[in-house]
Motif scaffolding. Sequence first.
Motif, PDB file in Angstrom:
ATOM      1  N   LEU A 137       0.831  -1.207   0.000  1.00  0.00           N
ATOM      2  CA  LEU A 137       0.000   0.000   0.000  1.00  0.00           C
ATOM      3  C   LEU A 137       0.865   1.256   0.000  1.00  0.00           C
ATOM      4  O   LEU A 137       0.476   2.290  -0.518  1.00  0.00           O
ATOM      5  CB  LEU A 137      -0.938   0.000   1.210  1.00  0.00           C
ATOM      6  N   ARG A 138       2.032   1.147   0.571  1.00  0.00           N
ATOM      7  CA  ARG A 138       2.961   2.278   0.628  1.00  0.00           C
ATOM      8  C   ARG A 138       3.612   2.533  -0.727  1.00  0.00           C
ATOM      9  O   ARG A 138       3.968   3.652  -1.043  1.00  0.00           O
ATOM     10  CB  ARG A 138       4.032   1.976   1.692  1.00  0.00           C
ATOM     11  N   GLY A 139       3.788   1.487  -1.542  1.00  0.00           N
ATOM     12  CA  GLY A 139       4.416   1.646  -2.849  1.00  0.00           C
ATOM     13  C   GLY A 139       5.877   2.013  -2.738  1.00  0.00           C
ATOM     14  O   GLY A 139       6.281   3.090  -3.163  1.00  0.00           O
ATOM     15  N   LEU A 140       6.679   1.145  -2.150  1.00  0.00           N
ATOM     16  CA  LEU A 140       8.097   1.429  -1.942  1.00  0.00           C
ATOM     17  C   LEU A 140       8.843   1.612  -3.261  1.00  0.00           C
ATOM     18  O   LEU A 140       8.651   0.848  -4.204  1.00  0.00           O
ATOM     19  CB  LEU A 140       8.751   0.280  -1.168  1.00  0.00           C
TER      20      LEU A 140
ATOM     21  N   GLU B  45      12.266   1.283   8.188  1.00  0.00           N
ATOM     22  CA  GLU B  45      12.619   0.512   9.378  1.00  0.00           C
ATOM     23  C   GLU B  45      12.179   1.276  10.599  1.00  0.00           C
ATOM     24  O   GLU B  45      12.374   2.489  10.678  1.00  0.00           O
ATOM     25  CB  GLU B  45      14.122   0.243   9.458  1.00  0.00           C
ATOM     26  N   GLY B  46      11.576   0.576  11.540  1.00  0.00           N
ATOM     27  CA  GLY B  46      11.148   1.189  12.780  1.00  0.00           C
ATOM     28  C   GLY B  46      11.506   0.330  13.969  1.00  0.00           C
ATOM     29  O   GLY B  46      11.451  -0.900  13.894  1.00  0.00           O
TER      30      GLY B  46
ATOM     31  N   ALA C 109      11.593  10.824  16.609  1.00  0.00           N
ATOM     32  CA  ALA C 109      11.608  10.707  15.149  1.00  0.00           C
ATOM     33  C   ALA C 109      10.689  11.789  14.568  1.00  0.00           C
ATOM     34  O   ALA C 109       9.700  12.171  15.174  1.00  0.00           O
ATOM     35  CB  ALA C 109      11.126   9.327  14.718  1.00  0.00           C
ATOM     36  N   GLY C 110      11.002  12.228  13.408  1.00  0.00           N
ATOM     37  CA  GLY C 110      10.183  13.242  12.757  1.00  0.00           C
ATOM     38  C   GLY C 110       8.878  12.665  12.241  1.00  0.00           C
ATOM     39  O   GLY C 110       8.693  11.451  12.171  1.00  0.00           O
ATOM     40  N   PRO C 111       7.943  13.519  11.855  1.00  0.00           N
ATOM     41  CA  PRO C 111       6.638  13.055  11.389  1.00  0.00           C
ATOM     42  C   PRO C 111       6.712  12.172  10.149  1.00  0.00           C
ATOM     43  O   PRO C 111       5.939  11.238   9.992  1.00  0.00           O
ATOM     44  CB  PRO C 111       5.858  14.336  11.115  1.00  0.00           C
ATOM     45  N   GLU C 112       7.671  12.436   9.254  1.00  0.00           N
ATOM     46  CA  GLU C 112       7.778  11.628   8.041  1.00  0.00           C
ATOM     47  C   GLU C 112       8.161  10.177   8.385  1.00  0.00           C
ATOM     48  O   GLU C 112       7.572   9.230   7.867  1.00  0.00           O
ATOM     49  CB  GLU C 112       8.806  12.229   7.085  1.00  0.00           C
TER      50      GLU C 112
ATOM     51  N   LYS D 253       5.812   6.729   7.939  1.00  0.00           N
ATOM     52  CA  LYS D 253       6.262   5.559   7.186  1.00  0.00           C
ATOM     53  C   LYS D 253       6.069   4.281   7.995  1.00  0.00           C
ATOM     54  O   LYS D 253       5.576   3.278   7.477  1.00  0.00           O
ATOM     55  CB  LYS D 253       7.731   5.706   6.786  1.00  0.00           C
ATOM     56  N   VAL D 254       6.454   4.314   9.265  1.00  0.00           N
ATOM     57  CA  VAL D 254       6.307   3.122  10.116  1.00  0.00           C
ATOM     58  C   VAL D 254       4.828   2.824  10.342  1.00  0.00           C
ATOM     59  O   VAL D 254       4.402   1.667  10.250  1.00  0.00           O
ATOM     60  CB  VAL D 254       7.069   3.305  11.450  1.00  0.00           C
TER      61      VAL D 254
END
Length: 109
Positions: free
Chosen positions: A16-19, A26-27, A85-88, A92-93
């Motif tokens: 769904l993220r479309g890497l 990575e989280g 961690a920043g919002p971006e 992602k995680v």
Amino acid sequence: MSARWASPLLRLGASLRGLGPDERIEGRLRSPGTDDIVVAADRTGVHIGFDAPTGPATIESDPATRNLLLWDRRPADPSRRHSDAGPEELNKVRNLLVGYRPEMPVSSK
């Protein structure tokens, strides 16, 4: 250590993220006194497992909150989690963990 049952759910979140071809997510989900839970995805596959707490955590919380976060849920009291961690990176995680939502249709493929 990797959990086989988690792979289809992480794959859904990754798809769904479309890497992109060189993109990696990575989280590290950290709770005091326990190993980190590491979730990761790139074009070659997905991973969830335990690792010693090293480096910065994406999200730090108590163990019960960490369990909620793994299932893409949030605690009623937002002070139970913390992140530098920043919002971006957080988005992602969270998007990677979206496959754990029970209302998401999971393909049998």
